[in-house]
Design an enzyme around this catalytic site. Sequence first.
Site, PDB file in Angstrom:
ATOM      1  N   CYS A  26     -35.710  19.495 -37.121  1.00 47.42           N
ATOM      2  CA  CYS A  26     -35.037  20.784 -36.876  1.00 47.42           C
ATOM      3  C   CYS A  26     -35.439  21.799 -37.944  1.00 47.42           C
ATOM      4  CB  CYS A  26     -33.524  20.619 -36.910  1.00 47.42           C
ATOM      5  SG  CYS A  26     -32.929  19.513 -35.630  1.00 47.42           S
ATOM      6  N   ASP A  71     -34.942  21.577 -28.101  1.00 45.12           N
ATOM      7  CA  ASP A  71     -34.684  22.675 -29.028  1.00 45.12           C
ATOM      8  C   ASP A  71     -35.683  23.824 -28.925  1.00 45.12           C
ATOM      9  OD1 ASP A  71     -36.596  21.075 -30.260  1.00 45.12           O
ATOM     10  OD2 ASP A  71     -35.265  20.418 -31.852  1.00 45.12           O
ATOM     11  N   CYS A  99     -37.905  19.356 -25.097  1.00 46.72           N
ATOM     12  CA  CYS A  99     -37.668  18.537 -26.293  1.00 46.72           C
ATOM     13  C   CYS A  99     -36.241  18.708 -26.791  1.00 46.72           C
ATOM     14  CB  CYS A  99     -38.599  18.912 -27.434  1.00 46.72           C
ATOM     15  SG  CYS A  99     -40.328  18.849 -27.030  1.00 46.72           S
ATOM     16  N   CYS A 110     -29.480  21.209 -31.282  1.00 49.01           N
ATOM     17  CA  CYS A 110     -28.352  20.457 -31.805  1.00 49.01           C
ATOM     18  C   CYS A 110     -27.719  21.207 -32.982  1.00 49.01           C
ATOM     19  CB  CYS A 110     -28.813  19.072 -32.240  1.00 49.01           C
ATOM     20  SG  CYS A 110     -30.033  19.111 -33.547  1.00 49.01           S
TER      21      CYS A 110
END
Lengths: 134, 406
Positions: free
Chosen positions: A107, A40, A38, A63
């Site tokens: 995130c 992360d 994915c 990211c």
Amino acid sequence: MDAWDEYTEKVMEHYENPRNVGTADNANGVGVVGNPACGDVMKLTIRVEDDRIVDAKFKTFGCGAAIATSSMVTEMVIGKTVTEALHISNKAVAEALGGLPKIKMHCSVLAEDALKAAVDDYRKKTGKTDLATK
Amino acid sequence: MKPIYMDHHATTPMDPEVLDAMMPFLTSDFGNPSSSTHIYGRQARVAVENAREQIAALIGAERSDEIILTSGATESDNLALKGLAFRQTAGKGHFITIATEHKAILDTAEFLKKQGFEVTYARIDSYGVVDLDDLRQQIRKDTLLITIQAANSEIGTLQPIADIARIAHENGIVFHSDAVQALGRMAVDVVKDGIDLLSISAHKIYGPKGVGALYVKKGIRLQPLLHGGGHEHGMRSGTLNVPGIVGLGKAAEIAGRDLATESQRQLQLRERLRHGIESRIELVRLNGHPQQRLVNNLNYSFSFVEGESLMLACRDVALSSGSACTSASLQSSYVLRAIGVAETLAHSSIRFGLGKSNTAAEVDHLLDLLQKQVKRLREMSPLYDMAQEGVDLENYAWSPHDHHNH
């Protein structure tokens, strides 16, 4: 396309100078969440003493927003009791960074999940459960 | 300060010579080429016909009336596929393409499927090169068109278009190629290569946005997408975008004129960048073909580092990534997935698109940045640690693949 055009100064500052990178010495709670497929993965290590998080460190593949939220969550949990730490929501992490672009909100979910996983691991290892367990 | 531009597959800056050529047609020479009764119209017509010849010359077309002017390569691709499909009175037929085509091809093909046509995707190898034996196998009696790009915009892989054309023609099939990325970077000759339909975009060759062309070999008829005044032999109605067309013509002329020197120069820069990456950074993987690739393209996966964070770290150079984190869909590059690149490596990919403005000094600056930032981000990466510890990352019990949906 530059997603980082929408990053706040605070996000950029934590991305450039992330706090608490690494592995906590004598960690007694580890949480690894996310999936490289994915894009992360976050690993959070905590050192809990007398029910208080005295150290937290992270390593993150992800990211800019993932790195910044990882950094921020470590800052937020150090010094808190385990129960207090569990009340830190992904929204609170995002807010502490001055907000995240909508598409990057996941995130902050990762950061919250990593914290929960690290606490779960600590409790499993120490056999401690407390009233905050949902 | 604006970053150094190194994303020339996405678009290119307009050449000042092109703008100079266009200017009169945006101001004083504003006529409609369809107005044959006065000097304004005739002047515009002469300019458009001149541009058509410049475009024909770049691609080796024998006649300038084989150039149909469009709004860009997306329209050209649509016109090629739908134009051929909708000419079939029975409303049926078969198309062959490959999975790494531009979305203007893939989405049009999927649309045609819904209209009752059939589409087959020929096999490609791990570099993205079409398997010619499989292509032959896919041919049917009702195959109308083979459409395969000349060069890929992400991984730079070149296709054996002359061989594909031969196979198509042996079977009486029309061959279309989207040559948007190839033009100006390598020689493309519709006659020698045997191309029947070829898509062109101005803004990828230092021309203006919003204009392109479709080469249509004499004798091939297409059903128009746009009906109206009967422009472009009835294949594409609409008042001609004279300044844009003049710009495309000038850009084509310059692309042809500078091809030998510029493609050689960019190849040298590419090799400088390739050598620098491979000698200075460990655990990198080149995506796409090692030799059969565009002179201006490199695409690398930097293991254990996520693409967006690397681009962010190298943000004084404008690049792009196949990472999901740079796309609104949160999907990694379909091109990388189609050639079998693992998801993790797709997320770690960076595309380098060199162009006319780039210099050796810029490449060296980028290399310094990459070396420093890959190191920094790997030191922060749990995957790097785990790999060092010998953990099998492919088979580790990761969280389910759905946390994006919270």
